[in-house]
Design an enzyme around this catalytic site. Structure first.
Site, PDB file in Angstrom:
ATOM      1  N   GLY A 281       0.695  -1.205   0.127  1.00  0.00           N
ATOM      2  CA  GLY A 281       0.050   0.152  -0.001  1.00  0.00           C
ATOM      3  C   GLY A 281       0.811   1.145   0.049  1.00  0.00           C
ATOM      4  O   GLY A 281       0.337   2.326   0.668  1.00  0.00           O
ATOM      5  N   ASP A 314       2.525   9.147  -0.555  1.00  0.00           N
ATOM      6  CA  ASP A 314       3.550   7.945  -0.634  1.00  0.00           C
ATOM      7  C   ASP A 314       4.535   7.951   0.566  1.00  0.00           C
ATOM      8  O   ASP A 314       5.094   8.867   1.005  1.00  0.00           O
ATOM      9  CB  ASP A 314       4.244   8.188  -1.972  1.00  0.00           C
ATOM     10  CG  ASP A 314       4.957   6.693  -2.168  1.00  0.00           C
ATOM     11  OD1 ASP A 314       5.222   6.053  -1.317  1.00  0.00           O
ATOM     12  OD2 ASP A 314       5.388   6.633  -3.516  1.00  0.00           O
ATOM     13  N   ARG A 316       6.586   5.544   1.341  1.00  0.00           N
ATOM     14  CA  ARG A 316       7.432   4.421   1.304  1.00  0.00           C
ATOM     15  C   ARG A 316       8.982   5.077   1.365  1.00  0.00           C
ATOM     16  O   ARG A 316       9.192   6.306   1.244  1.00  0.00           O
ATOM     17  CB  ARG A 316       7.609   3.866  -0.157  1.00  0.00           C
ATOM     18  CG  ARG A 316       6.492   2.829  -0.180  1.00  0.00           C
ATOM     19  CD  ARG A 316       6.427   2.211  -1.889  1.00  0.00           C
ATOM     20  NE  ARG A 316       6.044   3.467  -2.505  1.00  0.00           N
ATOM     21  CZ  ARG A 316       5.918   3.367  -3.873  1.00  0.00           C
ATOM     22  NH1 ARG A 316       6.077   2.288  -4.371  1.00  0.00           N
ATOM     23  NH2 ARG A 316       5.294   4.105  -4.817  1.00  0.00           N
TER      24      ARG A 316
END
Ligand SMILES: Nc1nc2c(ncn2[C@@H]2O[C@H](COP(=O)(O)OP(=O)(O)OP(=O)(O)O)[C@@H](O)[C@H]2O)c(=O)[nH]1
Ligand SMILES: [Mg+2]
Ligand SMILES: [Mg+2]
Ligand SMILES: [Zn+2]
Length: 390
Positions: A281, A314, A316
């Protein structure tokens, strides 16, 4: 972060303002205990927080300092101490002396307790990214011993979260500002938290690969690498972010499964490495992704859904990918991606991206709006795919 400049500033008696943007949203003044003077310590007390000495917990315990019985507290306090030769222990001069004696490596017999200097135990910046841990890393990279005097900076009203005040204080006193994020990034460049745990053959539908598992003390997740020789000087590399629904359940909602298959095929043909990163995700995890899907069922796009849930578009962090590459001895790559952020993430760590090679999956009526949102809002280079020209 200009380490030379920071070191110079410290040697001029100026503490560093270390900002924690993520956890506490506070700033501390930081100074090496080994060279503290009564004048600098007195200056630091203007910050009006609580003056503490951060030390590696393991070392402190080895030297006989100990923790008080406490409920699981976020802040890892040990006992408070005064150096034995002090009078009351509270003056700037006496607290500076106590701090220096700790930095000299003396054990607990040389101190009285309770005293006037708080000790904080650092547990490692990979495990906790607080001021305690980051200040020790920062001092180490500046060439000082891992003993840091730290104190929170409060504004006139006693508020610790006032960034405007923090910046103006730094400016007024000409103090350098560093963030914990910057310190962590530098630590990731310098120290290795990842090493190969095991490697085995992995023949698959796509070809004959090798699979590598890692001991990972960076984010403690089980990422893997799928490798196909030859690697050459700049191998084909794919950083694949886990997508259970796309990779395993063949969902039509995204392009992950077909991208994964295509990447493995390309790597099987030419040699290269696919890193399977457990960043479900875009880093928010499976449960949150399904929540985001719920919102997308109601009409939000993939970015709006993330934001509605309180996440960045995002989440990440590719530092673990960088360290895995390093552990395999790779510093140049041909990167398979349409995502400019992945290129930037590797380049920030000094990996040379010699070529960016597009990697397309399948487009269908269901994933098309999702791919369009990624192109428009996240800057993915998906134009050729969406115009049917790939
Ligand atoms: N939060 C969130 N994550 C999603 C969604 N759809 C897919 N993902 C995740 O997105 C990640 C894949 O990232 P993508 O943006 O498709 O592609 P990328 O890997 O960044 O870029 P490429 O290298 O070009 O493929 C996987 O971790 C998926 O689980 C969504 O709607 N919301
Ligand atoms: Mg703090
Ligand atoms: Mg993708
Ligand atoms: Zn997906």
């Amino acid at each position: 972060m200009d380490l030379e400049k920071l070191r110079k500033s410290i040697l001029e008696g100026k503490p560093i303002v270390l900002i924690d943007e993520d956890r506490e949203v506070e700033a501390d003044l930081v100074y090496p205990a080994e060279i503290i003077t009564p004048q600098t310590l007195n200056f630091m007390l203007q910050a009006r927080g609580m003056l503490c000495l951060a030390i590696d917990e393991e070392e402190a315990l080895r030297r006989g300092f100990f923790k008080l019985p406490s409920k699981d507290n976020e802040t890892n306090f040990l006992i408070t101490v005064d150096y034995k030769e002090t009078f009351t222990g509270i003056s700037a001069e006496e607290r500076a002396l106590t701090a220096k004696k700790i930095a000299e490596g003396l054990s607990i017999e040389h101190f009285r307790y309770p005293g006037h200097l708080h000790l904080l135990g650092a547990v490692g910046i990979n495990k906790r990214k607080g001021h305690t841990e980051a200040s020790l890393e920062l001092l180490e990279m500046l060439g000082f011993k891992r003993y840091a005097l730290i104190i929170e900076l409060l504004d006139e009203e006693g508020n610790s979260h006032n960034f405007e005040f923090i910046r103006s204080f730094a400016e007024k006193h000409n103090l350098p500002i560093v963030t914990i994020r910057e310190v962590w990034k530098e630590v990731v460049k310098r120290k290795s938290f990842v090493k190969i745990h095991a490697r085995a053959r992995l023949p698959s539908h796509h070809g004959n690969f090798e699979i590598i598992a890692f001991d990972n003390e960076l984010d403690f997740k089980d990422h893997i690498a799928i490798v196909k020789e030859p690697l050459g000087e700049a191998p084909l590399v794919r950083l694949h972010s886990e997508c259970l629904t796309g990779d395993t359940l063949a969902s039509f909602k995204c392009d992950c499964g077909s991208q994964l298959a295509n990447a493995l095929k390309m790597i099987a043909n030419e040699g290269g490495i696919l890193f399977y990163l457990r960043q479900e995700g875009r880093g928010i995890g499976l449960k949150n992704k399904i929540k985001a899907y719920e919102l997308q069922d109601k009409g939000l796009d993939t970015v709006e859904a993330n934001k509605k849930l309180g996440f960045r578009e995002d989440e990440r962090d590719f530092s673990v990918a960088y360290q895995m590459l390093k552990s395999l001895g790779i510093s140049k790559v041909k990167l398979l991606t349409n995502n400019p952020r992945k290129v930037r993430a590797l380049e920030e760590f000094g990996i040379e991206v010699v070529e960016v090679i597009p990697i397309f999956g399948e487009v269908n009526e269901i994933n098309k709006p999702y791919l369009e949102a990624k192109m428009l809002k996240l800057g993915h280079n998906l134009k050729p795919l969406l115009e049917g020209k790939e």
